[in-house]
Scaffold this motif. Sequence first.
Motif, mmCIF file in Angstrom:
data_model
loop_
_atom_site.group_PDB
_atom_site.id
_atom_site.type_symbol
_atom_site.label_atom_id
_atom_site.label_comp_id
_atom_site.label_asym_id
_atom_site.label_seq_id
_atom_site.Cartn_x
_atom_site.Cartn_y
_atom_site.Cartn_z
ATOM 1 N N GLU A 274 37.480 0.576 -8.063
ATOM 2 C CA GLU A 274 38.298 1.705 -7.841
ATOM 3 C C GLU A 274 38.862 1.593 -6.229
ATOM 4 O O GLU A 274 39.999 1.868 -5.951
ATOM 5 N N LEU A 275 37.815 1.712 -5.525
ATOM 6 C CA LEU A 275 37.948 1.301 -3.990
ATOM 7 C C LEU A 275 38.687 0.161 -3.698
ATOM 8 O O LEU A 275 39.756 0.321 -2.817
ATOM 9 N N ALA B 200 42.523 0.574 -2.238
ATOM 10 C CA ALA B 200 42.829 -0.082 -0.770
ATOM 11 C C ALA B 200 44.093 -0.982 -0.948
ATOM 12 O O ALA B 200 44.583 -1.722 -0.180
ATOM 13 N N GLY B 201 44.679 -0.848 -2.205
ATOM 14 C CA GLY B 201 46.000 -1.536 -2.630
ATOM 15 C C GLY B 201 45.663 -3.046 -2.716
ATOM 16 O O GLY B 201 46.577 -4.074 -2.574
ATOM 17 N N PHE C 111 34.164 -0.742 4.907
ATOM 18 C CA PHE C 111 34.440 -2.131 5.274
ATOM 19 C C PHE C 111 35.710 -2.716 4.792
ATOM 20 O O PHE C 111 36.578 -3.470 5.284
ATOM 21 N N LEU C 112 36.133 -2.302 3.530
ATOM 22 C CA LEU C 112 37.285 -2.561 3.049
ATOM 23 C C LEU C 112 38.579 -2.145 3.787
ATOM 24 O O LEU C 112 39.585 -2.966 4.193
ATOM 25 N N GLU D 235 44.240 2.245 5.327
ATOM 26 C CA GLU D 235 43.381 3.551 4.956
ATOM 27 C C GLU D 235 43.318 3.728 3.645
ATOM 28 O O GLU D 235 44.381 3.691 2.670
ATOM 29 N N ILE D 236 42.091 4.138 3.042
ATOM 30 C CA ILE D 236 42.014 4.480 1.566
ATOM 31 C C ILE D 236 41.938 6.038 1.540
ATOM 32 O O ILE D 236 40.893 6.514 1.855
#
Lengths: 379, 255
Positions: free
Chosen positions: A42-43, A47-48, A148-149, A156-157
Amino acid sequence: MEKMSSVEDFAKIREVNILLIKEAKETGQKVVGIYCTYCPQELVLAAGAIPVSLCGTKEDPIAKAEEHLPRNLCPLIKSSYGFAVSDTCPFFHFSDLIIGETTCDGKKKMFELMQEIKPVFVMQLPHLNQTQASMDMWIDEMRRLKGFLEEKLATEITDEAIWQAIDVVNRETAAAKAICDLNQVEPPPLNGLDLLTVTWSRGFNSNKEEVIAMLDGLQKEYSSTDKESTPRKPRVLLTGCPVGLGTEKVIRLVDEVGGNVVAMENCSGYKTLELQTDTEYDDPLVALAHKYISIPCSCMSPNPYRMELLERMMNDFKVDAVIDLTWQACHTYNVEAYEVSKLVKSKGIPHLHLESDYSNSDLESIKVRIEALLEMVEQ
Amino acid sequence: MISIGLDIGSVAAKGVLIQGGRQYQMMVPTGWSPRTAGEQLIDDLLQSSGHRPHDVHSIVVTGYGRVAVMEASRTVTEIKCHARGVAELYPQIRTIIDIGGQDSKVIQIDSQGRVVDFAMNDKCAAGTGRFLQVMANALGLDVSELAAYEDPEQAATINSMCTVFAESEIIGLLAQGVDKGSIIAGLHLSVGKRVAAMAKRLGIAGEVAFTGGVAMNQGVKRSLEQELGCKVLVPEVCQFTGALGAALIGLDAAA
């Protein structure tokens, strides 16, 4: 009307998506390779970026891996590393980042070596999943991965994006579970190889909405077709180490000797399919942490949910026999095999524990064991 | 009603023909062609019993070469055949140890002779007839002579389970001047320990039946009794137990 889909569509996912991912990369989209069901994809979605499954399920690159890794290591780790180091897996090739977890000793040390090839982020997975300290640490690992991502993907998440991704993955999980549950009836609409093709291949799809539509379409297809009445074949539940296309020898052998793998408890199978991220939490990272820590992998200690799940599956799928497959040198599944055998035998169901690797050298000896297991069902 | 059971093993092919109360047995080396061995057994059994091919109602084939025999009415695993054979010979037995040329197995059966559980050795030769054969060669003996030469009072310790390493180990022991008889007793103990561990993992109840070619070796039988702490029964026709079971399964199906 919803589109129907077939197992063949799933068989094509891998090939089709290599091109789609290549094209997406050319337009600047990022790809994140993931190895394990513990990775909160999901992360990555929030993050696209595109999450792709990278688990090593083929024997070909093992010789290459053994130039760096010990021979007496689980073939899944060797295959994963071999694909990476020989650059023979297109999905690894296109991955900008890799996410690993400290599931077992072999994997966590292998990821250290993999750092030489690509940026690898290793999440520290706690193995005692029922303490507050473990949960706090795991939530913290979610935050560290998010950071990290954000840094590596220069984005930006937002919480909103994570909640959206949670919704998508929850729906995909439910759709995959619905497919597996079709096999609770007799005769099972999907044979073992079909079931594996669908559940394993879905991880290679770069577009989640598309894979959900395919799963729904497949369910529609199988719900609407009339079931031919065929002689009842012994219904086998497969549990243990992960199986994918390339390492499906046990599933093939069961079919060859007249049985049918109707359900798989392994990673790409049913193991994670009951787990939905609870959307009632305030913090999406806390919600994700709760879901992912519940996965009943043998690296957890203790691991009672796997036994509960197995017991339920034996009933729900009207199982005649259980095969527990351990890949060579997978100590945690190998030790847990004892508990599994006690559980299965206590239900009066014939049980077989196999220890094998990715080679075909033991096909005959495995075949005779499976034949004997099915003879126990028929007697 | 004439029923033939064939057990095409890795070393020897065994055949049993049952007609009424009479039984005929034949054995030939499997050699390189399990199919030829199977055909020869059928011919020999028919000749010795004075029957023709069309008199035979059922041919059940088991053993690793079971799929090669074209005349087979059906194939059945060794596990089920040994269970059936032992149930006929020793109705009270619940645990079977079978050690053949290339594998060893432990089978649990219920009072009806049905298989309840089983375990087989891994793909290596440790704890099989092959292990003993390699060791016999290294000692300049035929595998059938091992038991006669052993000295169980002075058993040497053989640490290696692996056939290749165990061979080097006994060559080392011979070089140190260790007596042949002690080495042989050590080898028997090594096989016994390995197979007994597999049996204990499965759980044993009461006496144990010991079948397969290796069951002819009194030294292995003794070490199994020592390791298991129970009586081990060896059928007179230990090598034919699987073939007998196969022939009986053919009879059962017709009944």
